[in-house]
Design an enzyme around this catalytic site. Structure first.
Site, short mmCIF file in Angstrom:
data_model
loop_
_atom_site.label_atom_id
_atom_site.label_comp_id
_atom_site.label_asym_id
_atom_site.label_seq_id
_atom_site.Cartn_x
_atom_site.Cartn_y
_atom_site.Cartn_z
N ARG B 44 -64.79 2.35 -17.44
CA ARG B 44 -63.93 3.51 -17.37
C ARG B 44 -62.72 3.34 -16.65
O ARG B 44 -62.48 2.33 -16.07
CB ARG B 44 -64.96 4.36 -16.67
CG ARG B 44 -65.46 4.09 -15.24
CD ARG B 44 -65.58 5.25 -14.30
NE ARG B 44 -64.46 5.94 -13.87
CZ ARG B 44 -63.60 4.92 -13.23
NH1 ARG B 44 -63.94 3.69 -12.65
NH2 ARG B 44 -62.43 5.34 -12.79
N GLY B 45 -61.94 4.44 -16.87
CA GLY B 45 -60.49 4.35 -16.10
C GLY B 45 -59.75 4.21 -17.54
O GLY B 45 -59.66 3.22 -18.22
N ALA B 46 -58.71 4.92 -17.51
CA ALA B 46 -57.57 4.81 -18.70
C ALA B 46 -57.15 3.59 -19.22
O ALA B 46 -57.58 3.23 -20.30
CB ALA B 46 -56.72 5.85 -18.79
N ARG B 87 -63.85 8.29 -26.66
CA ARG B 87 -63.48 9.31 -25.75
C ARG B 87 -62.18 10.05 -26.03
O ARG B 87 -61.29 9.05 -26.32
CB ARG B 87 -63.43 8.55 -24.29
CG ARG B 87 -64.81 8.17 -23.71
CD ARG B 87 -64.90 7.94 -22.30
NE ARG B 87 -64.65 9.20 -21.46
CZ ARG B 87 -64.58 9.05 -20.21
NH1 ARG B 87 -64.39 7.96 -19.44
NH2 ARG B 87 -64.62 10.17 -19.50
N GLN B 192 -67.38 8.67 -8.92
CA GLN B 192 -66.56 7.53 -9.24
C GLN B 192 -66.00 7.08 -7.74
O GLN B 192 -65.74 6.00 -7.41
CB GLN B 192 -65.56 7.58 -10.21
CG GLN B 192 -65.98 7.61 -11.63
CD GLN B 192 -66.28 9.31 -12.18
OE1 GLN B 192 -66.52 9.85 -11.31
NE2 GLN B 192 -66.45 9.12 -13.50
N ASP B 233 -54.94 9.93 -17.20
CA ASP B 233 -55.38 9.77 -18.40
C ASP B 233 -54.62 9.84 -19.66
O ASP B 233 -54.75 9.21 -20.46
CB ASP B 233 -56.92 10.46 -18.59
CG ASP B 233 -57.94 9.88 -17.71
OD1 ASP B 233 -57.79 10.30 -16.47
OD2 ASP B 233 -58.52 8.81 -18.06
N ASN B 243 -55.83 14.20 -15.92
CA ASN B 243 -56.64 13.30 -15.01
C ASN B 243 -57.92 13.86 -14.89
O ASN B 243 -58.37 14.99 -15.44
CB ASN B 243 -55.79 13.13 -13.54
CG ASN B 243 -56.36 11.67 -13.06
OD1 ASN B 243 -56.59 10.82 -13.61
ND2 ASN B 243 -56.71 12.03 -11.60
N LYS B 244 -58.77 13.01 -14.29
CA LYS B 244 -60.14 13.44 -13.80
C LYS B 244 -60.41 14.72 -13.25
O LYS B 244 -59.40 15.20 -12.31
CB LYS B 244 -60.58 12.51 -12.65
CG LYS B 244 -62.11 12.67 -12.06
CD LYS B 244 -63.09 12.96 -13.38
CE LYS B 244 -63.18 11.79 -14.04
NZ LYS B 244 -63.99 11.90 -15.51
#
Lengths: 345, 345
Positions: B44-46, B87, B192, B233, B243-244
């Site tokens: 995970r994480g762009a 995603r 996270q 993201d 973003n998140k």
């Protein structure tokens, strides 16, 4: 289902830490058990804590052996101190103890004082329940038919040992036929929203969606929230309101989106001795409540975590405070003084 | 510890869902495994997702049996579509696939195209790692000695398969001797921050305090936060940043408290084809991630829960966007166009 029930020589309480997995009841006959139940959040919610310490002091009184009023009062004072030391923020706790102590000061027959204390505790319970029903009826007028309401933490029958504050207002509006939808925040760290509010809303058949605390901004920015309503743990004379951690963030978000932000609380939550929210003591709880969820570690061991249990929302973010005395708006100091004198004294 | 490592015919990845309890590695040799790992947030994480789909497409290419370039390209297209479907929000994912596809279009020798794809995936990885190191160095200038920085979600080596974005900036400033303190939000629902950022900060020996998402307002109101820095993201041409989930709330709070709010991201996160954040697709994930924490139910069964994975922070809340091309400030459209042309094309 009753949050707190007096059984003559003991108190039956629903253990709120076990919800929603189990509906477990405890029967407590010692004031120390009441104190522990409050400390461990088995009993929680400012009005419910007030009711519980009333019964707690009555239980403590029943166990005191002396027949001498002075000795009785001295021993009772120790009970009161123990109950007062459980949690610092909710005003209702201290108000109930002050009220019980005033009763204990009168009379020279210990058995009669004990009975008077029991009666007073029951009266506190009844009055708190009536107050929450009344404020819920008053507040329901503010909720528009077809609207979506965001609420935080838990403020229903369990939190109040009565009808509810913020959730009581929602409940009244719903029971009077208004079509409502609720966003219930989960309320980290102890998840009172996910565990208890969701459970109560489900029982009440009020349509709702559970969200994480961090989703409130998302739904407000999409125009999906019409108002926010929360309870309170202590309200200063100027209207500044201490409530469950996360309330302040919701208030800032509501202001940014021009959404009304309501506080619902009985007058017993108001502390007119405090000029502003800066003076409200904020409980700092164990970091374990943040690093663990239901006993399971969610973070590396040995790290630092913060855990303030409440935050303070300054009056400028609050559209109105809903009490059983009436709906108070700016300037809060004047409104609070007026309603406070009329109803409480 | 490496988030993603190419081993010639397979990819070794650290399973981020197992942190901080276990440091478990997976060796994935099929593109379907890469797709599943992204879907399940093991990767995970762009920026890390971008790197992973590069390798994923290379793995898919290696498994294609045909020697005919046209058939090879047709089969590769299906692999690309499967990876693209994992995603929707992170721009890096689509950019990496577009870059890989451009390489696949050239040449008539399938074995050579396969090798070129591997080389391109490695190049994407190296360039993304270099970009995050460079932007971290640039961004570190913005962090003042002695300051306290609030960050959200996870943006370190694991999220980027490189140096880090927001956490990279913090790390650079810290490694250059600045005294810093970090507030790391736990980042519900998938934690996270609590699981991964806390783990990385602990390893890096950067002093930090874990907080729930709902505590950010509390600490800002007490004057304990000097700036906020987050990753991204996807960033639209006007600077609006997805973003998140929870980022938008932090941005609103930062504005209310006049605290600088920085976004740190490689230029690969920018999507100049989108005029504003309204056009960024927001992934909606399973409600189970909200109603359960690490498999344990925290809410009554059968209720409705929302789970948008991201939110959009409008440009007006953003003090600066830190990229490897430079630090971009208002008007974002102009800055983005300038840096984008210089570095990316």
């Amino acid at each position: 289902m009753k949050a707190i029930e007096w059984l003559g020589d003991r108190v039956k309480v629903l253990d709120q830490t076990k919800l929603p997995i189990k509906e477990a009841y405890l029967e407590l006959s010692r004031y120390q058990d009441i104190a522990s139940a409050i400390l461990e959040l088995k009993i929680r919610g400012a009005p419910a804590i007030g009711v519980a310490v009333g019964y707690g002091l009555a239980l403590g009184a029943l166990k005191i052996k002396t027949g001498t009023p002075d000795n009785f009062r001295r021993e009772l004072k120790a009970v009161s101190r123990a109950l007062a030391a459980t949690r610092p923020t909710a005003r209702n706790l201290f108000r109930a103890l002050e009220r019980m102590e005033r009763v204990a000061e009168k009379g020279e027959d210990v058995e009669r004082i004990k009975q008077a204390l029991i009666n007073e505790a029951i009266a506190i319970h009844n009055e708190e329940a009536e107050a929450t029903l009344k404020l819920s009826k008053l507040g329901a007028e503010l909720l528009k038919d077809g609207s979506t309401i965001l609420t935080h933490c838990n403020t229903g029958p369990l939190a109040t040992a009565g009808y509810g504050t913020a959730l009581g207002v929602i409940r009244q509006a719903f029971e009077h036929g208004k079509k409502l939808k609720v966003f219930a925040t989960e309320t980290r760290p102890l998840l009172q929203g996910a565990r208890i509010t969701a459970w109560e809303l489900k029982q009440l058949k009020i349509p709702f969606t559970l969200i994480t605390d961090s989703m409130a901004g998302y739904f407000m920015s999409k125009g999906e929230v019409d108002c926010v309503i929360v309870g309170a743990d202590r309200i200063a004379l100027n209207g500044d309101t201490a409530n469950k951690l996360g309330t302040y963030t919701l208030a800032v978000l509501a202001k940014e989106h021009a959404i009304p932000f309501y506080v619902a609380a009985p007058l017993t939550t108001i502390d007119p001795a405090l000029a502003s929210g800066d003076e409200i003591p904020i409980e700092q709880r164990s970091p374990d409540e943040v690093t663990h969820i239901q006993g399971v570690a969610i973070a590396p061991a040995g790290i630092e975590a913060a855990n303030p249990a409440f935050d303070v929302t300054p009056n400028k973010y609050i559209t109105a405070i809903i009490t059983e005395g009436g709906i108070i708006r700016e300037p809060y100091g004047e409104g609070i003084k007026k309603y406070f004198r009329e109803v409480i004294t």
